[in-house]
Design a protein around this motif. Structure first.
Motif, short mmCIF file in Angstrom:
data_model
loop_
_atom_site.label_atom_id
_atom_site.label_comp_id
_atom_site.label_asym_id
_atom_site.label_seq_id
_atom_site.Cartn_x
_atom_site.Cartn_y
_atom_site.Cartn_z
N SER A 1 0.81 -1.23 0.00
CA SER A 1 0.00 0.00 0.00
C SER A 1 0.85 1.27 0.00
O SER A 1 1.92 1.33 0.59
N MET A 2 0.33 2.32 -0.67
CA MET A 2 0.94 3.65 -0.61
C MET A 2 0.03 4.62 0.15
O MET A 2 0.25 5.82 0.13
N GLU A 3 -1.02 4.11 0.80
CA GLU A 3 -1.88 4.95 1.64
C GLU A 3 -1.15 5.25 2.95
O GLU A 3 -0.68 4.32 3.61
N ARG A 4 -1.11 6.53 3.34
CA ARG A 4 -0.36 6.89 4.55
C ARG A 4 -1.04 6.37 5.83
O ARG A 4 -0.36 5.97 6.78
N TRP A 5 -2.35 6.36 5.86
CA TRP A 5 -3.07 5.90 7.06
C TRP A 5 -3.98 4.73 6.70
O TRP A 5 -4.71 4.80 5.70
N ILE A 6 -3.94 3.68 7.49
CA ILE A 6 -4.78 2.50 7.24
C ILE A 6 -5.59 2.22 8.51
O ILE A 6 -5.02 2.00 9.59
N ASP A 7 -6.92 2.26 8.36
CA ASP A 7 -7.81 2.11 9.52
C ASP A 7 -7.61 0.78 10.24
O ASP A 7 -7.46 -0.26 9.60
N ILE A 8 -7.62 0.82 11.56
CA ILE A 8 -7.54 -0.41 12.36
C ILE A 8 -8.97 -0.94 12.51
O ILE A 8 -9.83 -0.25 13.03
N PRO A 9 -9.24 -2.17 12.04
CA PRO A 9 -10.61 -2.71 12.15
C PRO A 9 -11.06 -2.81 13.61
O PRO A 9 -10.25 -3.07 14.51
N ASP A 10 -12.37 -2.62 13.83
CA ASP A 10 -12.91 -2.68 15.19
C ASP A 10 -12.60 -4.00 15.88
O ASP A 10 -12.32 -4.05 17.08
N GLU A 11 -12.67 -5.10 15.10
CA GLU A 11 -12.44 -6.43 15.70
C GLU A 11 -11.00 -6.54 16.23
O GLU A 11 -10.75 -7.23 17.21
N VAL A 12 -10.05 -5.89 15.55
CA VAL A 12 -8.65 -5.89 16.01
C VAL A 12 -8.54 -5.03 17.26
O VAL A 12 -7.94 -5.42 18.27
#
Ligand SMILES: *Cc1c(COP(=O)(O)O)cnc(C)c1O
Length: 454
Positions: free
Chosen positions: A59-70
């Motif tokens: 990925s080249m996305e600077r921010w990647i959401d942390i899933p709720d389950e994690v």
């Protein structure tokens, strides 16, 4: 502020991981398929990893959401405390302020579940029923067993045979969390059988255990493989520590001048330094970022920046990284988690660019620092973590000489409760301070030369 600990509430936890890829000062060299010589594509990795993780890897996305389950699982111990080491400061009589970010509070006792939990989640989301992995001393095996248990996935760990026999407690921890743990090499894989035929009494090695775990995952439809360090997605998951730390320093109204961590594959170090590197690369801040490794395995400080295999059996893609050569077998130092021939490609690039400094230290100095820490702060560090502590103490002593009031942060990657036999050895004898002979590096230069063209 004069608090001993700076806490965040669960509501203040970072909601996204920081991906350093778009902010690296030079493009990252792609992983190469050793057979074709071409860059590895998602389809090459699909037999081993779920797509969710492969996407993060590239990925080249600077921010990647942390899933709720994690997040729900991470909250069993996160946010982790940032401690101020007042007693160590007083003992050293230093004008420096020393802090440590405590990753030992996780159930398996190290930073490793920050990624094992995320990896188990992405595997579960794609219907994977079983995960294989390798482990040396058992820190990664226990972190993955814990995560698989919580996401209801079977976990099979190939544990290096000498460690399996010498270190029963982490194996029992894996079994407690429902995993199967086998002494590697086993009779269950082709790689294992070949090694046993040649040498029935082999002690095993991490390289062999990786080959077994990879083979088993590649051959079974519902089974994937998992790695505890080195890869981009692993470093990504660890950034939660640095992101928490940034918020904690805002509360403390302080900011690090020096950040010190220990480096094996580089995941804990990357995790708490990469969010600060962003500030450093943008030119906002002067920060010294220092990685400490053993003199027995000085990958970043003396290794070659070259394409190399991740494993001994030459089964993995080629990665451009600092390496001592995949045939190198490090001396049996007590910090088992730092005995890896390579280092994470992202971290290697930053060392090559001069943004991160690397230092190597011998193990008697490391244990001396571990004891000083245990006798002032109380917490007993893992031998790996003691490298970071030594680095921090050395900086604080320098501050005493110059009178500088620096803010020093140590990455406290794990506790040493299962490593007490290493302390026993230190108490009863001088440990061997292994140094790496130059011939070993010259030899690696020769057999790695053809891979540089990749
Ligand atoms: C595994 C381990 C390390 C080394 O791994 P990295 O990927 O370099 O972080 C360091 N400290 C502890 C406590 C570990 O378990």
């Amino acid at each position: 502020m004069d608090d001993y600990k700076i806490f965040l509430s669960e509501r203040e936890m970072p909601q996204a991981w920081y991906n350093i890829n778009p902010d690296l000062p030079a493009p990252l060299a792609p992983p190469i398929h050793p057979g074709t010589g071409n860059p590895v594509g998602p389809e090459d990795l699909a037999p081993l990893f779920p797509m969710g993780l492969i996407e993060q890897e590239m990925s080249m996305e600077r921010w990647i959401d942390i899933p709720d389950e994690v997040m729900d699982v991470l909250k069993l111990w996160r946010p982790s405390p940032l401690h101020r080491a007042f007693r160590l400061e007083r003992h050293l009589d230093t004008p420096a302020r020393i802090y440590y970010k405590n990753e030992a509070v996780s159930p398996p006792g190290s930073h490793k579940p920050n990624t094992s939990v995320a990896q188990a989640y992405y595997n579960k989301a794609e219907g994977v029923e079983r995960i294989t992995t390798e482990t040396g001393a058992g820190q990664w095996g226990s972190a993955l067993s814990f995560a698989c248990q919580l996401f209801d996935i079977e976990c099979k760990v190939f544990m290096v045979r000498v460690s399996y026999e010498q270190k029963p407690y982490r194996r029992l921890l894996m079994e407690t969390w429902g995993a199967e743990c086998h002494p590697s090499p086993t009779e269950q894989t082709e790689a294992g059988r070949a090694i046993l035929e040649a040498d029935p009494d082999t002690p095993g090695s991490l390289g062999i255990a990786i080959s077994e775990a990879v083979e088993e995952a590649a051959k079974n439809e519902n089974t994937k493989y998992s790695l505890g360090s080195v890869l981009n997605h692993v470093l990504l998951h660890q950034t939660i520590t640095g992101l928490e730390m940034k918020k904690q320093f805002e509360i403390a109204e302080d900011y690090p001048d020096v950040i010190v961590g220990c480096v094996g594959g580089g995941s804990n170090f990357a995790g708490f330094t990469f969010p600060y590197l962003k500030d450093k690369l943008e030119g906002d801040r002067e920060i010294d970022i220092i990685g400490v490794e053993p003199t027995a395995c000085p990958t970043l400080s003396r290794g070659l920046y070259n394409y190399d295999f991740g494993d001994t059996a030459e089964m993995t893609p080629l990665l451009k990284m600092f390496t001592l050569g995949h045939r190198f077998v490090p001396a049996p130092i007590h910090a088992g988690g730092l005995r890896y021939h390579g280092a994470a490609p992202q971290l290697s690039l930053l060392v090559d660019q001069g943004v991160i400094e690397a230092r190597a230290l011998p193990q008697n100095e490391i244990f001396e620092a571990a004891l000083m820490f245990a006798r002032t702060e109380g917490h007993l560090p893992a031998p790996e973590t003691a490298h970071a502590i030594r680095g921090g103490i050395d900086e604080a002593v320098r501050c005493k000489e110059t009178g500088e009031e620096k803010c020093i942060v140590i990455g406290y990657s794990g506790h040493g409760h299962f490593d007490l036999s290493a302390y026993e050895n230190y108490f009863s004898e001088d440990l061997i301070d292994y140094a790496l002979p130059q011939e070993e590096i010259d030899r690696a230069r020769e057999y790695l030369a053809p891979l540089q063209q990749s």
